[in-house]
Scaffold this active site. Structure first.
Site, PDB file in Angstrom:
ATOM      1  N   ILE A 110       7.120  17.537 -24.479  1.00 38.51           N
ATOM      2  CA  ILE A 110       7.333  18.745 -23.923  1.00 38.51           C
ATOM      3  C   ILE A 110       9.009  18.995 -23.761  1.00 38.51           C
ATOM      4  CG2 ILE A 110       7.249  19.739 -21.599  1.00 38.51           C
ATOM      5  CD1 ILE A 110       4.696  18.573 -21.290  1.00 38.51           C
ATOM      6  N   CYS A 111       9.498  17.598 -23.496  1.00 36.74           N
ATOM      7  CA  CYS A 111      11.136  17.753 -23.392  1.00 36.74           C
ATOM      8  C   CYS A 111      11.711  18.329 -24.521  1.00 36.74           C
ATOM      9  CB  CYS A 111      11.729  16.503 -23.241  1.00 36.74           C
ATOM     10  SG  CYS A 111      11.228  15.883 -21.510  1.00 36.74           S
ATOM     11  N   THR A 112      11.201  17.860 -25.733  1.00 36.58           N
ATOM     12  CA  THR A 112      11.796  18.334 -26.972  1.00 36.58           C
ATOM     13  C   THR A 112      11.497  19.678 -27.245  1.00 36.58           C
ATOM     14  OG1 THR A 112      11.425  16.110 -28.094  1.00 36.58           O
ATOM     15  CG2 THR A 112      11.428  17.763 -29.630  1.00 36.58           C
TER      16      THR A 112
END
Length: 154
Positions: A45-47
């Protein structure tokens, strides 16, 4: 409790992925700032979120706004992550004291030892003008963030 709209954003100085010191107050009277806290580099999700910010960077910078990503990862991990993903905006290491800046903004998850997905739009005067905090599994909506930046006075 996260800091809210109308509050002065807490100042900080952190190292970016290249080892350069970045101070929030260095943007005062010059540029607006989008401050994006995220849990961990190299996670799905962060990426995806940080890629979306990268892809919207021309719109944000065109609104005279700097984008700063903040996580509790080390500077060295952030360098590899930024290089791998083509992230040219500063990724700041809130590594030591661990999560101190995330704590100051009210977005540090003590149990997991990482930041929540907190987003703060800070104007040139250093005042928070828009904010949203998502739980760790909930991705933020970048187009909503872009609209919030576009509504700032120029």
């Amino acid at each position: 409790m996260p800091i809210g709209v109308g509050e002065v954003a807490p100042d900080f100085a952190l190292s970016d992925q290249h080892g350069a010191d970045v101070r929030l107050s260095g943007f005062r009277d010059i540029r607006n700032v989008v401050l994006v806290f995220y849990p961990f580099a190299f996670t799905g999700i962060c990426t995806g979120e940080l890629r979306a910010l990268r892809d919207h960077l021309p719109l944000l910078e065109g609104a005279d706004t700097a984008v700063l990503g903040v996580s509790c990862d080390t500077m060295f991990a952030l360098r590899v992550f930024a290089d791998r993903e083509g992230l040219t905006y500063p990724l700041l290491a809130d590594f030591w004291p661990h999560g101190a800046v995330a704590q100051a903004y009210g977005v540090f998850d003590e149990e997991r030892g990482c930041a929540l997905r907190g987003t703060f739009v800070i104007d040139r005067a250093g005042v928070v003008r828009w904010t949203v905090v998502n739980a760790i599994p909930d991705a933020r909506e970048v187009t909503t963030l872009v609209r919030a930046v576009e509504e700032l006075p120029r």
